[in-house]
Scaffold this active site. Sequence first.
Site, PDB file in Angstrom:
ATOM      1  N   GLY A  12       0.821  -1.207   0.000  1.00 12.49           N
ATOM      2  CA  GLY A  12       0.000   0.000   0.000  1.00 12.49           C
ATOM      3  C   GLY A  12       0.853   1.254   0.000  1.00 12.49           C
ATOM      4  O   GLY A  12       0.590   2.196   0.757  1.00 12.49           O
ATOM      5  N   SER A  13       1.840   1.298  -0.885  1.00 11.87           N
ATOM      6  CA  SER A  13       2.863   2.351  -0.794  1.00 11.87           C
ATOM      7  C   SER A  13       2.879   3.320  -1.967  1.00 11.87           C
ATOM      8  O   SER A  13       3.883   3.976  -2.228  1.00 11.87           O
ATOM      9  CB  SER A  13       4.250   1.716  -0.636  1.00 11.87           C
ATOM     10  OG  SER A  13       4.464   0.678  -1.567  1.00 11.87           O
ATOM     11  N   THR A  14       1.746   3.448  -2.657  1.00  6.48           N
ATOM     12  CA  THR A  14       1.698   4.413  -3.755  1.00  6.48           C
ATOM     13  C   THR A  14       1.346   5.814  -3.279  1.00  6.48           C
ATOM     14  O   THR A  14       1.430   6.774  -4.052  1.00  6.48           O
ATOM     15  CB  THR A  14       0.683   3.976  -4.827  1.00  6.48           C
ATOM     16  OG1 THR A  14      -0.611   3.864  -4.230  1.00  6.48           O
ATOM     17  CG2 THR A  14       1.099   2.637  -5.440  1.00  6.48           C
ATOM     18  N   GLY A  16       0.485   8.334   0.703  1.00  7.69           N
ATOM     19  CA  GLY A  16       0.303   8.400   2.141  1.00  7.69           C
ATOM     20  C   GLY A  16       1.446   7.848   2.961  1.00  7.69           C
ATOM     21  O   GLY A  16       2.627   8.029   2.640  1.00  7.69           O
ATOM     22  N   GLY A  18       2.454   4.791   3.406  1.00  8.77           N
ATOM     23  CA  GLY A  18       3.259   3.801   2.700  1.00  8.77           C
ATOM     24  C   GLY A  18       4.305   4.435   1.805  1.00  8.77           C
ATOM     25  O   GLY A  18       5.459   4.008   1.775  1.00  8.77           O
ATOM     26  N   SER A 136      -3.004   1.091  14.056  1.00  9.85           N
ATOM     27  CA  SER A 136      -3.634   2.392  14.245  1.00  9.85           C
ATOM     28  C   SER A 136      -3.942   2.595  15.712  1.00  9.85           C
ATOM     29  O   SER A 136      -4.082   1.620  16.476  1.00  9.85           O
ATOM     30  CB  SER A 136      -4.935   2.471  13.431  1.00  9.85           C
ATOM     31  OG  SER A 136      -5.710   3.587  13.800  1.00  9.85           O
ATOM     32  N   TYR A 149     -13.168  -1.034  11.070  1.00  6.93           N
ATOM     33  CA  TYR A 149     -11.751  -0.665  10.934  1.00  6.93           C
ATOM     34  C   TYR A 149     -11.006  -0.950  12.235  1.00  6.93           C
ATOM     35  O   TYR A 149      -9.929  -1.559  12.225  1.00  6.93           O
ATOM     36  CB  TYR A 149     -11.655   0.816  10.573  1.00  6.93           C
ATOM     37  CG  TYR A 149     -10.246   1.361  10.504  1.00  6.93           C
ATOM     38  CD1 TYR A 149      -9.408   1.048   9.438  1.00  6.93           C
ATOM     39  CD2 TYR A 149      -9.761   2.207  11.508  1.00  6.93           C
ATOM     40  CE1 TYR A 149      -8.121   1.567   9.374  1.00  6.93           C
ATOM     41  CE2 TYR A 149      -8.478   2.723  11.448  1.00  6.93           C
ATOM     42  CZ  TYR A 149      -7.659   2.398  10.387  1.00  6.93           C
ATOM     43  OH  TYR A 149      -6.381   2.908  10.330  1.00  6.93           O
TER      44      TYR A 149
END
Length: 254
Positions: A12-14, A16, A18, A136, A149
């Site tokens: 998930g590093s594209t 934010g 990440g 989180s 979540y």
Amino acid sequence: MDLSGRTALVTGSTAGIGFATAEGLLRAGASVVVSGRGEERVAEAVGKLSAHGDVRGVAADISTAEGAASLISQVPDVDVLVNNLGIYGAQPVFEIDDAEWQRYFDTNVMSGVRLSRHYTPRMVERGWGRVIFVSSESSVFTPTEMVHYGMAKTAQLAIARGMAQSVKGTGVTVNSVLPGPTLTPGVEEFIRDRVGDGGEAEFVRTERPTLLLGRLIRPHEVANLITYVASDLSSATTGAALRVDGGTAPTIIP
């Protein structure tokens, strides 16, 4: 913090947290694999990060077993695994249907389980490794508007602790990092949905009044802690839940 010679995978590093983590690891000398669902966004992220070091990208939907297998086949071994992929959204708890509960569990929990199950034993064989779950503050302070979540993020803490216990004494550490509300593009949209044009200040005042910083966290501030946990400097830290939440969770431990 020197990660020269290490290979890191950040899911998930594209964008934010990440993306900021990938940049932080690159600056520390690691070779980094960027992971996301779409080819275009992965390529864009790799292009932006390439000035900072050795980076490549893999597009795969790791919320599914097939997608995780595809990623693993393209990246069979890593020294650092950052399980960052996650989804979030506000919805009244009694209106969340079975499919949505399952989607959150598959994306936020099983993606990390599948990758950790593959990579961690290989780290143990080499006598060094870092597995990091990006959880989180919602894992310990369940938000009323995002119970599904919070459920998934709490599950990550239990999984990380159990995995750490399973690899004790091997030179491999497994930890969770607990960001608080962080100003990413996705959170900017979330803020608009919650408080309209009130912006960051209004969101903090009305939605996250316990946030001691008085502002949202920035992605690089979370990435700094993740980079430390990925390095040799964190060698005595394992099985831990490490908060970078700006004081949002009104608890002493974790």
